[in-house]
Design a protein around this motif. Structure first.
Motif, mmCIF file in Angstrom:
data_model
loop_
_atom_site.group_PDB
_atom_site.id
_atom_site.type_symbol
_atom_site.label_atom_id
_atom_site.label_comp_id
_atom_site.label_asym_id
_atom_site.label_seq_id
_atom_site.Cartn_x
_atom_site.Cartn_y
_atom_site.Cartn_z
ATOM 1 N N TYR A 23 10.037 6.824 7.042
ATOM 2 C CA TYR A 23 8.684 6.918 6.490
ATOM 3 C C TYR A 23 7.745 6.091 7.366
ATOM 4 C CZ TYR A 23 4.873 6.783 3.064
ATOM 5 O OH TYR A 23 3.659 6.900 2.433
ATOM 6 N N PRO A 24 7.123 6.715 8.391
ATOM 7 C CA PRO A 24 6.273 5.972 9.328
ATOM 8 C C PRO A 24 5.108 5.260 8.652
ATOM 9 C CG PRO A 24 6.784 8.150 10.178
ATOM 10 C CD PRO A 24 7.259 8.132 8.765
ATOM 11 N N GLY A 25 4.592 5.834 7.545
ATOM 12 C CA GLY A 25 3.476 5.201 6.865
ATOM 13 C C GLY A 25 3.826 3.844 6.299
ATOM 14 N N LEU A 26 5.096 3.635 5.994
ATOM 15 C CA LEU A 26 5.540 2.364 5.434
ATOM 16 C C LEU A 26 6.068 1.424 6.516
ATOM 17 C CD1 LEU A 26 6.151 0.553 3.000
ATOM 18 C CD2 LEU A 26 8.315 1.768 2.730
ATOM 19 N N TYR A 27 6.816 1.979 7.483
ATOM 20 C CA TYR A 27 7.489 1.129 8.465
ATOM 21 C C TYR A 27 6.879 1.204 9.862
ATOM 22 C CZ TYR A 27 11.097 0.619 4.914
ATOM 23 O OH TYR A 27 11.772 0.327 3.757
ATOM 24 N N HIS A 28 5.831 2.036 10.038
ATOM 25 C CA HIS A 28 5.080 2.089 11.292
ATOM 26 C C HIS A 28 5.882 2.629 12.467
ATOM 27 C CE1 HIS A 28 2.679 -0.406 8.718
ATOM 28 N NE2 HIS A 28 3.577 -1.375 8.754
ATOM 29 N N ASN A 29 6.985 3.302 12.185
ATOM 30 C CA ASN A 29 7.738 3.966 13.248
ATOM 31 C C ASN A 29 8.613 5.053 12.631
ATOM 32 O OD1 ASN A 29 10.220 2.762 12.303
ATOM 33 N ND2 ASN A 29 9.655 0.902 13.408
ATOM 34 N N ASN A 30 9.248 5.830 13.489
ATOM 35 C CA ASN A 30 10.073 6.952 13.046
ATOM 36 C C ASN A 30 11.548 6.563 13.038
ATOM 37 O OD1 ASN A 30 7.946 9.248 13.071
ATOM 38 N ND2 ASN A 30 9.898 10.311 12.819
ATOM 39 N N GLN A 31 11.867 5.410 12.506
ATOM 40 C CA GLN A 31 13.240 4.940 12.485
ATOM 41 C C GLN A 31 13.757 4.824 11.054
ATOM 42 O OE1 GLN A 31 12.382 1.441 15.139
ATOM 43 N NE2 GLN A 31 14.153 2.205 16.261
ATOM 44 N N SER A 32 15.038 5.051 10.909
ATOM 45 C CA SER A 32 15.664 5.069 9.597
ATOM 46 C C SER A 32 15.819 3.656 9.037
ATOM 47 C CB SER A 32 17.038 5.744 9.714
ATOM 48 O OG SER A 32 17.657 5.843 8.461
ATOM 49 N N ARG A 33 15.559 3.511 7.719
ATOM 50 C CA ARG A 33 15.676 2.228 7.041
ATOM 51 C C ARG A 33 16.544 2.367 5.790
ATOM 52 N NH1 ARG A 33 12.145 -1.885 9.188
ATOM 53 N NH2 ARG A 33 11.037 -0.869 10.886
ATOM 54 N N LEU A 34 17.256 1.298 5.450
ATOM 55 C CA LEU A 34 18.020 1.246 4.225
ATOM 56 C C LEU A 34 17.059 1.131 3.046
ATOM 57 C CD1 LEU A 34 20.944 0.951 3.008
ATOM 58 C CD2 LEU A 34 20.570 -1.528 3.153
ATOM 59 N N PHE A 35 17.240 1.967 2.012
ATOM 60 C CA PHE A 35 16.335 1.895 0.864
ATOM 61 C C PHE A 35 17.087 2.060 -0.450
ATOM 62 C CE2 PHE A 35 16.631 6.446 0.410
ATOM 63 C CZ PHE A 35 16.243 6.697 -0.914
ATOM 64 N N THR A 36 16.461 1.560 -1.516
ATOM 65 C CA THR A 36 16.906 1.828 -2.883
ATOM 66 C C THR A 36 15.685 2.202 -3.709
ATOM 67 O OG1 THR A 36 16.648 -0.481 -3.608
ATOM 68 C CG2 THR A 36 18.817 0.184 -2.774
ATOM 69 N N TYR A 37 15.945 2.864 -4.832
ATOM 70 C CA TYR A 37 14.867 3.242 -5.747
ATOM 71 C C TYR A 37 15.474 3.392 -7.132
ATOM 72 C CZ TYR A 37 10.672 5.603 -7.475
ATOM 73 O OH TYR A 37 9.530 5.926 -8.171
ATOM 74 N N TRP A 38 14.756 2.927 -8.153
ATOM 75 C CA TRP A 38 15.257 3.084 -9.511
ATOM 76 C C TRP A 38 14.104 3.276 -10.492
ATOM 77 C CZ3 TRP A 38 14.371 -0.340 -13.677
ATOM 78 C CH2 TRP A 38 13.732 -1.546 -13.359
ATOM 79 N N THR A 39 14.402 3.951 -11.586
ATOM 80 C CA THR A 39 13.434 4.123 -12.663
ATOM 81 C C THR A 39 14.174 4.115 -13.993
ATOM 82 O OG1 THR A 39 11.709 5.538 -13.612
ATOM 83 C CG2 THR A 39 13.534 6.647 -12.509
ATOM 84 N N ALA A 40 13.516 3.606 -15.017
ATOM 85 C CA ALA A 40 14.089 3.593 -16.360
ATOM 86 C C ALA A 40 13.358 4.530 -17.305
ATOM 87 C CB ALA A 40 14.070 2.172 -16.937
ATOM 88 N N ASP A 41 12.342 5.245 -16.779
ATOM 89 C CA ASP A 41 11.582 6.135 -17.656
ATOM 90 C C ASP A 41 10.944 7.316 -16.917
ATOM 91 O OD1 ASP A 41 9.602 4.888 -16.249
ATOM 92 O OD2 ASP A 41 8.662 3.912 -17.961
ATOM 93 N N GLY A 42 11.667 7.888 -15.962
ATOM 94 C CA GLY A 42 11.149 9.056 -15.252
ATOM 95 C C GLY A 42 9.921 8.776 -14.427
ATOM 96 N N ASN A 43 9.876 7.610 -13.775
ATOM 97 C CA ASN A 43 8.765 7.214 -12.902
ATOM 98 C C ASN A 43 7.449 7.048 -13.650
ATOM 99 O OD1 ASN A 43 10.350 7.402 -10.425
ATOM 100 N ND2 ASN A 43 10.293 9.598 -10.785
ATOM 101 N N ASN A 44 7.517 6.734 -14.940
ATOM 102 C CA ASN A 44 6.301 6.548 -15.717
ATOM 103 C C ASN A 44 5.737 5.143 -15.512
ATOM 104 O OD1 ASN A 44 4.207 6.768 -17.544
ATOM 105 N ND2 ASN A 44 5.506 6.540 -19.334
ATOM 106 N N ILE A 73 0.833 -1.204 0.000
ATOM 107 C CA ILE A 73 0.000 0.000 0.000
ATOM 108 C C ILE A 73 0.864 1.249 0.000
ATOM 109 C CG2 ILE A 73 -1.688 1.326 1.327
ATOM 110 C CD1 ILE A 73 -2.776 -1.366 2.359
ATOM 111 N N GLN A 74 1.835 1.309 0.902
ATOM 112 C CA GLN A 74 2.637 2.521 1.026
ATOM 113 C C GLN A 74 3.695 2.618 -0.072
ATOM 114 O OE1 GLN A 74 1.721 4.873 2.849
ATOM 115 N NE2 GLN A 74 0.185 3.743 4.025
ATOM 116 N N ALA A 75 4.185 1.499 -0.577
ATOM 117 C CA ALA A 75 5.152 1.558 -1.664
ATOM 118 C C ALA A 75 4.524 2.138 -2.920
ATOM 119 C CB ALA A 75 5.708 0.175 -1.955
#
Length: 400
Positions: free
Chosen positions: A209-230, A128-130
């Motif tokens: 991101y509390p909405g995703l992890y349900h707390n105010n703690q830092s998490r390791l993340f990655t993100y990628w796009t091949a077309d400008g988030n389309n 949901i949050q992703a």
């Protein structure tokens, strides 16, 4: 549930994510719940061993050959690489005036068998949050062409520094904090390499991101796009593409300990670079190869053959209806080291084989779109770490 055609599975995944994204504010129907369960069964591959962590999430050891990455149509016949051809020899810093510690990521009693990788188990709330994160995107303003009117940065605010020249990867040491964030906001610090004016990009760092992890703690993340988030955009390992190889670190895991105001400082040593033999883009954390994005995911005018820019720094998001969250330590860069957040040790790979260098000072440009709330200060100091660095962040609390 098993399907014979992986492309059908990928389509189901996309449709279900859209369904989840549209329905998360209402009670899902029985049919919607069934589709969500199908998606979770598809995303979570069978575990050979599992661990319940103290923060509450589950880590699974799954067969490295059966991970979600290989459900991508472009990776149907992909031969997995367990490590990069070489790991660049980043220069060590002997300057002890500003000493920080790399995170140890202690996971007592957690060890995956040979032939497996460690991944964070996906739950319904992750989906949901992703989907919400993907709709918000991770786009630094300098990456996006002003000619494209479809990019909406409303609610996003930045304090970053950029290097815009051709390269094959970069490194930065990202100071870790737990900024104050409400459930519908996020605050992050990351390094991003991009090509084609940001329409192909890879990011890695930490996010709160509390909405995703349900707390105010830092998490390791990655993100990628091949077309400008389309159509191709992915957070962590929630869709096919990223090939995970580490048995030690799982993307989405808790980042701890975090830095203390005017006390001990901690950092993530993040490097993202293109392998000179395979062309794959590797994510290496504290000298541990985490995994890679295969070259086949990208286009020549994007990231298939090098990158055109790299960005270091912070980003926050909040609705225009609420006060913005804090960034970094929650303090302005003018307060200095140990009080404001930093990214230091900027390095660039200028030659696809192995040449590593510090970017020219004149080529580093700072961007702070809301300086009264968040700012960034370029540092040109002494030592390999502080000869090229930034202090960044701010308390937020602004409405726009």
């Amino acid at each position: 549930m098993r399907y014979s055609n992986k492309l059908i599975l990928l389509t189901l995944s996309t449709m279900a994510l859209i369904l989840v994204g549209e329905s998360h504010k209402s009670v899902p129907s029985d049919e919607e719940e069934e589709e969500m369960e199908k998606l979770l069964n598809y995303l979570n591959k069978p575990a050979l061993k599992s661990f319940q962590t103290e923060p509450g999430y589950i880590l699974d050891c799954i067969d490295i050959q059966k991970q979600l990455a290989f459900d991508h149509p472009l990776l149907k016949n992909h031969s997995i690489k367990l490590k990069p051809t070489i790991i660049p020899k980043w220069t060590k810093d002997n300057n002890t005036s500003h000493k920080s510690s790399s995170l140890p990521f202690r996971q007592d009693g957690i060890s995956c068998p040979v032939g497996t990788v460690i991944v964070k188990r996906i739950i319904l709330e992750d989906l949901i949050q992703a989907q919400r994160l993907k709709s918000l995107g991770f786009n630094y303003p300098g990456q996006i062409s002003s000619k494209d009117k479809k990019i909406d940065l409303t609610g996003h605010h930045f304090a970053t520094i950029s290097y815009k020249d051709y390269h094959y990867g970069a490194k930065g040491n990202i100071n870790v904090w737990n900024p104050n964030v409400s459930p519908d906001q996020f605050s992050l610090a990351a390094m991003t390499v991009s090509g084609n004016e940001g329409f192909q990009s890879i990011s890695a760092g930490w996010i709160v991101y509390p909405g995703l992890y349900h707390n105010n703690q830092s998490r390791l993340f990655t993100y990628w796009t091949a077309d400008g988030n389309n159509k191709t955009h992915c957070y962590n390992t929630l869709c096919p593409g990223f090939v995970h190889v580490s048995t030690k670190y799982a993307i989405g895991m808790l980042v701890q300990p975090v830095s203390i105001y005017d006390g001990q400082q901690y950092q993530l040593e993040v490097s993202i670079y293109q392998d000179h033999v395979t062309g794959d883009w590797w994510f290496v954390l504290n000298n541990e190869p985490i995994g890679y994005w295969p070259k086949s995911l990208f286009k020549p005018q994007g990231l298939a053959d090098g990158a055109s820019a790299v960005f270091w720094g912070g980003e926050v998001y909040s609705s225009v209806k609420e006060k913005s969250p804090s960034m970094g330590s929650g303090h302005f860069p003018q307060e200095g080291y140990k009080k404001a957040a930093y990214v230091n040790g900027f390095k660039i790979i200028t030659d696809i084989t192995k040449e590593v260098s510090s970017p020219l000072a004149s080529a580093l440009k700072t961007v702070a779109d809301s300086p009264n709330c968040y700012n960034v200060k370029k540092i040109l100091g002494v030592g390999e770490y502080w000869s090229r660095a930034i202090l960044f962040g701010g308390p937020g609390g602004c409405t726009f």
